[in-house]
Design an enzyme around this catalytic site. Structure first.
Site, PDB file in Angstrom:
ATOM      1  N   HIS A  22       0.858  -1.324   0.186  1.00 39.71           N
ATOM      2  CA  HIS A  22      -0.128   0.005  -0.026  1.00 39.71           C
ATOM      3  C   HIS A  22       0.980   1.143   0.058  1.00 39.71           C
ATOM      4  O   HIS A  22       0.607   2.109  -0.624  1.00 39.71           O
ATOM      5  CB  HIS A  22      -0.930  -0.092   1.273  1.00 39.71           C
ATOM      6  CG  HIS A  22      -1.979  -0.975   1.479  1.00 39.71           C
ATOM      7  ND1 HIS A  22      -1.752  -2.022   2.387  1.00 39.71           N
ATOM      8  CD2 HIS A  22      -2.783  -1.362   0.739  1.00 39.71           C
ATOM      9  CE1 HIS A  22      -2.765  -2.942   2.522  1.00 39.71           C
ATOM     10  NE2 HIS A  22      -3.342  -2.447   1.237  1.00 39.71           N
ATOM     11  N   VAL A  40       4.905  -5.216  -4.629  1.00 34.39           N
ATOM     12  CA  VAL A  40       5.920  -5.286  -3.551  1.00 34.39           C
ATOM     13  C   VAL A  40       5.882  -6.537  -3.045  1.00 34.39           C
ATOM     14  O   VAL A  40       4.875  -7.129  -2.513  1.00 34.39           O
ATOM     15  CB  VAL A  40       5.758  -3.960  -2.520  1.00 34.39           C
ATOM     16  CG1 VAL A  40       6.841  -4.159  -1.322  1.00 34.39           C
ATOM     17  CG2 VAL A  40       5.862  -2.531  -3.191  1.00 34.39           C
TER      18      VAL A  40
HETATM   19  P1  AMP Z   1      -6.113  -3.728  -0.683  1.00 40.06           P
HETATM   20  O1  AMP Z   1      -6.205  -3.011   0.887  1.00 40.06           O
HETATM   21  O2  AMP Z   1      -5.668  -5.165  -0.610  1.00 40.06           O
HETATM   22  O3  AMP Z   1      -7.788  -3.448  -1.178  1.00 40.06           O
HETATM   23  O4  AMP Z   1      -5.266  -3.073  -1.780  1.00 40.06           O
HETATM   24  C1  AMP Z   1      -5.424  -1.503  -1.798  1.00 40.06           C
HETATM   25  C2  AMP Z   1      -4.558  -1.401  -3.080  1.00 40.06           C
HETATM   26  O5  AMP Z   1      -3.267  -1.748  -2.558  1.00 40.06           O
HETATM   27  C3  AMP Z   1      -4.831  -2.211  -4.245  1.00 40.06           C
HETATM   28  O6  AMP Z   1      -4.841  -1.432  -5.528  1.00 40.06           O
HETATM   29  C4  AMP Z   1      -3.864  -3.234  -4.326  1.00 40.06           C
HETATM   30  O7  AMP Z   1      -3.543  -3.871  -5.585  1.00 40.06           O
HETATM   31  C5  AMP Z   1      -2.598  -2.669  -3.779  1.00 40.06           C
HETATM   32  N1  AMP Z   1      -1.902  -3.464  -3.186  1.00 40.06           N
HETATM   33  C6  AMP Z   1      -1.991  -4.550  -2.544  1.00 40.06           C
HETATM   34  N2  AMP Z   1      -0.732  -5.345  -2.031  1.00 40.06           N
HETATM   35  C7  AMP Z   1      -0.094  -4.864  -3.064  1.00 40.06           C
HETATM   36  C8  AMP Z   1       1.462  -5.117  -3.003  1.00 40.06           C
HETATM   37  N3  AMP Z   1       2.050  -6.193  -2.588  1.00 40.06           N
HETATM   38  N4  AMP Z   1       2.212  -4.261  -3.956  1.00 40.06           N
HETATM   39  C9  AMP Z   1       1.658  -3.352  -4.621  1.00 40.06           C
HETATM   40  N5  AMP Z   1       0.475  -2.930  -4.361  1.00 40.06           N
HETATM   41  C10 AMP Z   1      -0.540  -3.758  -3.603  1.00 40.06           C
END
Ligand code: AMP
Length: 285
Positions: free
Chosen positions: A36, A175
Site C-alpha cells: 500500500h 511489492v
Molecule cells: P487492498 O487494501 O488489498 O484492497 O489493496 C489496496 C491497493 O493496494 C490495491 O490497489 C492493491 O492492488 C494494492 N496492493 C495490495 N498489495 C500490494 C502489493 N503487494 N504491492 C503493490 N500494491 C499492492
C-alpha cells in the site's frame, strides 16, 4: 493529517485542500503494508494533495468469504499514514458509504465474469461500484492501484475509459517479501506451514517469465510447468492458472507471441492468494 468519517467532512476538507493543486487518491481496505505504501509514495511524489481511503467494502465479498475476519487495525493504519505525510484519510462505515435503498451498480461485462470473477461472481461489480463512488466523492486527478490485483486494475481502466471518468489511473508494481511472496493484508492469516509453501506462486511466475522470454513457449507448455511446480506444494489447492492477453484478458492459445499475463490463484485453507506477472517474448522465433 485530517481524518474524515463522513462524505460531507471529506468533501469540505478537499474543497480547501484542492486549491493547492492535484489530488492523488489511494483506495485501500486498510491493514496497511509496504505494498500500500508504495502506492502512497507514488501519489506523494506526483500530487500536491494525497488522499487515502480505508474501507473494507462489504459489496465485494461473497456470502461465504472473509468479510468478518478481514484484518483491521485502524489506529496503526492512521499512524502509518501520518508518518508518510498523507493529507487526508477517509475511513467511513458501510452505512455512510451506501444508501440503505441503493439500487444502482457499476459492472464491466466480460472482464467481471472471467478469472477471479468466476470464483467470486459479484466481486468486480462491488469493486467497480465502490471505486466509482470513491471517484465521485474524492474527485481525484489521479488514482493509484496495485498491479498485484491485475484483473481489478484492468476492470478499473476499462470502466474509466468506457464511462469517460476524468481520473488518471496509475498501476504500481507488486511489492514482495524477500522470498517473493506478494505482500497482502491476508498473509497474516496464513498458518506457518502455508506461509512456507506460499512463495511457490512467485517461483512459478519466475519460471513462466523465463520460458516465455526464451521465445517459442506455448500456453500449454507454460501452464504445464506451472502446474507441475504447484503440484509440489506441501499444502494449498490450485484454484486457477491462466494465461491471457495482457491488455484484454482474452484467452490465448498456441505460441505466446505477444505480451501475456499469467494469473495464479491458490487457496490455503480460508486464504485465497493471487499473484500475476506480465510476460513478454523477447523474440518471435
Ligand atoms: P487492498 O487494501 O488489498 O484492497 O489493496 C489496496 C491497493 O493496494 C490495491 O490497489 C492493491 O492492488 C494494492 N496492493 C495490495 N498489495 C500490494 C502489493 N503487494 N504491492 C503493490 N500494491 C499492492
Amino acid at each position: 493529517m485530517l481524518v474524515c468519517y463522513t462524505k460531507h467532512e471529506l468533501r469540505q476538507a478537499l474543497t480547501e485542500l484542492r486549491v493547492h493543486g492535484s489530488v492523488g487518491l489511494v483506495p485501500t481496505m486498510g491493514y496497511l503494508h509496504e505494498g500500500h505504501m508504495a502506492l502512497v509514495a507514488r501519489a506523494r511524489a506526483e500530487n500536491k494533495v494525497v488522499a487515502v481511503s480505508i474501507f473494507v467494502n462489504p459489496t465485494q465479498f461473497g456470502a461465504n468469504e472473509d468479510l468478518s475476519t478481514y484484518p483491521r487495525d485502524s489506529e496503526r493504519d492512521l499512524q502509518i499514514l501520518r508518518d508518510a505525510g498523507v493529507d487526508v484519510v477517509f475511513t467511513p462505515t458501510a452505512g455512510e458509504v451506501y444508501l440503505l435503498d441503493a439500487d444502482t451498480h457499476v459492472e464491466t461485462g466480460y472482464l467481471s465474469r472471467v478469472l477471479i470473477g468466476r470464483i467470486r461472481p459479484k466481486h468486480f461489480r462491488g469493486v467497480a461500484t465502490v471505486v466509482t463512488k470513491l471517484f465521485n466523492i474524492f474527485q481525484p486527478d489521479r488514482a493509484y492501484f496495485g498491479c498485484k490485483d491485475y484483473q481489478q486494475l484492468t476492470v478499473i481502466n476499462k470502466m474509466v475509459a468506457d464511462l469517460d471518468i476524468p481520473v488518471e489511473v496509475i498501476g504500481i508494481p507488486t511489492v514482495r517479501e524477500a522470498d517473493g511472496l506478494a505482500l497482502s493484508s491476508r498473509n497474516v492469516r496464513l498458518t506457518s506451514k502455508n506461509r512456507a509453501a506460499a512463495p511457490v506462486l512467485c517461483q512459478s511466475l519466475d519460471r513462466a517469465e523465463v520460458l516465455v522470454a526464451g521465445g517459442g513457449a506455448t500456453v500449454h507448455s507454460v501452464k504445464k510447468e506451472i502446474l507441475d511446480l504447484l503440484a509440489g506444494m506441501p499444502s494449498g489447492v490450485v484454484e486457477s492458472v491462466d494465461i491471457r492477453d495482457a491488455g484484454t484478458l482474452a484467452p490465448m492459445r498456441g505460441r505466446i507471441a505477444s505480451a501475456a499475463v499469467v494469473l495464479l490463484a491458490v487457496r490455503f485453507e480460508s486464504v485465497l492468494l493471487i499473484d500475476q506477472r506480465v510476460v513478454t517474448p523477447s523474440n518471435n522465433r
